[in-house]
Design a protein around this motif. Structure first.
Motif, mmCIF file in Angstrom:
data_model
loop_
_atom_site.group_PDB
_atom_site.id
_atom_site.type_symbol
_atom_site.label_atom_id
_atom_site.label_comp_id
_atom_site.label_asym_id
_atom_site.label_seq_id
_atom_site.Cartn_x
_atom_site.Cartn_y
_atom_site.Cartn_z
ATOM 1 N N PRO A 1 -5.388 11.948 -1.061
ATOM 2 C CA PRO A 1 -5.200 10.730 -1.845
ATOM 3 C C PRO A 1 -6.506 9.953 -1.961
ATOM 4 O O PRO A 1 -7.464 10.158 -1.206
ATOM 5 C CB PRO A 1 -4.160 9.948 -1.045
ATOM 6 N N PRO B 1 -1.102 2.611 5.376
ATOM 7 C CA PRO B 1 -0.541 3.957 5.534
ATOM 8 C C PRO B 1 -1.343 4.841 6.487
ATOM 9 O O PRO B 1 -0.768 5.664 7.203
ATOM 10 C CB PRO B 1 -0.567 4.517 4.104
ATOM 11 N N GLU B 2 -2.667 4.682 6.502
ATOM 12 C CA GLU B 2 -3.485 5.439 7.456
ATOM 13 C C GLU B 2 -3.091 5.081 8.886
ATOM 14 O O GLU B 2 -2.959 5.954 9.746
ATOM 15 C CB GLU B 2 -4.968 5.156 7.230
ATOM 16 N N GLU C 1 0.809 -1.210 0.000
ATOM 17 C CA GLU C 1 0.000 0.000 0.000
ATOM 18 C C GLU C 1 0.849 1.271 0.000
ATOM 19 O O GLU C 1 0.412 2.300 -0.537
ATOM 20 C CB GLU C 1 -0.960 -0.021 1.186
ATOM 21 N N TYR D 1 -0.524 3.698 -2.828
ATOM 22 C CA TYR D 1 -1.271 4.854 -2.321
ATOM 23 C C TYR D 1 -0.968 6.061 -3.209
ATOM 24 O O TYR D 1 0.192 6.414 -3.419
ATOM 25 C CB TYR D 1 -0.822 5.118 -0.893
ATOM 26 N N ARG D 2 -1.998 6.714 -3.732
ATOM 27 C CA ARG D 2 -1.747 7.774 -4.704
ATOM 28 C C ARG D 2 -2.879 8.792 -4.724
ATOM 29 O O ARG D 2 -3.967 8.557 -4.204
ATOM 30 C CB ARG D 2 -1.585 7.174 -6.106
ATOM 31 N N LYS E 1 -9.234 7.047 -1.623
ATOM 32 C CA LYS E 1 -9.586 6.132 -0.550
ATOM 33 C C LYS E 1 -9.500 4.703 -1.067
ATOM 34 O O LYS E 1 -10.494 3.998 -1.231
ATOM 35 C CB LYS E 1 -10.985 6.446 -0.023
ATOM 36 N N LYS E 2 -8.289 4.296 -1.351
ATOM 37 C CA LYS E 2 -8.024 2.969 -1.889
ATOM 38 C C LYS E 2 -6.573 2.648 -1.576
ATOM 39 O O LYS E 2 -5.711 3.510 -1.689
ATOM 40 C CB LYS E 2 -8.256 2.947 -3.405
ATOM 41 N N ASP E 3 -6.311 1.424 -1.166
ATOM 42 C CA ASP E 3 -4.949 1.028 -0.814
ATOM 43 C C ASP E 3 -4.361 1.969 0.229
ATOM 44 O O ASP E 3 -3.178 2.332 0.171
ATOM 45 C CB ASP E 3 -4.044 1.021 -2.059
ATOM 46 N N ASP E 4 -5.197 2.366 1.195
ATOM 47 C CA ASP E 4 -4.756 3.377 2.151
ATOM 48 C C ASP E 4 -4.786 2.927 3.597
ATOM 49 O O ASP E 4 -4.453 3.708 4.492
ATOM 50 C CB ASP E 4 -5.618 4.633 2.007
#
Length: 214
Positions: A173, A181-182, A154, A158-159, A175-178
């Motif tokens: 960014p 990292p969140e 992720e 994350y992008r 709300k996907k693949d987060d």
């Protein structure tokens, strides 16, 4: 996190009982529940040494999964603080009770502030060196253990939105693949937001030593 790459930021970084240990979380159900086990040394080099990433788990199941995990469970007695997703205080209370940790604050606020802190650790080498991966003495201040496969994935995926159809109405960014990292941002927000000045982290004076209980 364009500067994050596996060659530079991923290595064998297992749990070391001589350094402080913290847990940070991001909550979900259909989306995954995430817990990251994070350590730092006296120079504020940070490494993620453990990861939990599971879908369809209640807070009680989430807490029990960690307790019963053969790798993560024994680490709980060394944990000094939980830096949680503030959106679900009930879940945080459940985890804190089951894991016997204190809940830390300052984990909310602006998403961009937390992302900026992560980027700072991804990109900084020694203070006397500009960001230059070709410099022989450069090394990132954030490392991730190879076992944390979801965080590694992720961090690279994350992008920000790239097309009009992906715009979410904010400068945040996607709300996907987060999720991982969140969770990591909760640690940086809670642990470092008040120790950063003029773009660099003030040196902390952490007490080093194993923690054999509360």
């Amino acid at each position: 996190f364009k500067d994050f790459d596996e060659e530079s930021h991923v290595a064998d970084k297992p749990f070391d009982p001589h350094f402080p240990l913290y847990i940070c979380t991001d909550y979900g159900f259909t989306n995954p529940n995430v817990a990251l086990f994070v350590q730092h040394d006296i120079w504020d080099n940070v490494w993620v040494c453990g990861e939990y990433y599971q879908h369809n788990r209640t807070p009680e199941e989430f807490a029990r999964d960690i307790v019963e995990d053969p790798k993560l469970g024994p680490m709980l007695r060394y944990a000094r603080m939980l830096y949680p997703d503030p959106e679900d205080p009930g879940a945080s209370a459940t985890l804190a009770q089951k894991w016997r940790v204190t809940i830390g604050g300052s984990t909310g606020g602006r998403l961009q502030d937390r992302l900026d802190l992560i980027r700072r650790w991804v990109g900084i080498g020694p203070e006397f060196i500009e960001f230059d991966k070709d410099h022989p003495d450069w090394k990132p201040r954030l490392m991730v253990d190879r076992s944390c496969v979801n965080l590694i994935r992720e961090m690279q995926d994350y992008r920000y939105p790239e097309t009009k159809s992906e715009l979410n109405g904010h400068e945040n960014p996607m709300k996907k693949d987060d999720h991982a990292p969140e969770a990591l941002g909760r640690f940086f927000g809670g642990h470092y937001a008040h120790t950063v000045a003029r773009g660099k982290a003030k040196q902390r004076t952490a007490k080093i030593g194993s923690r054999n209980g509360r």
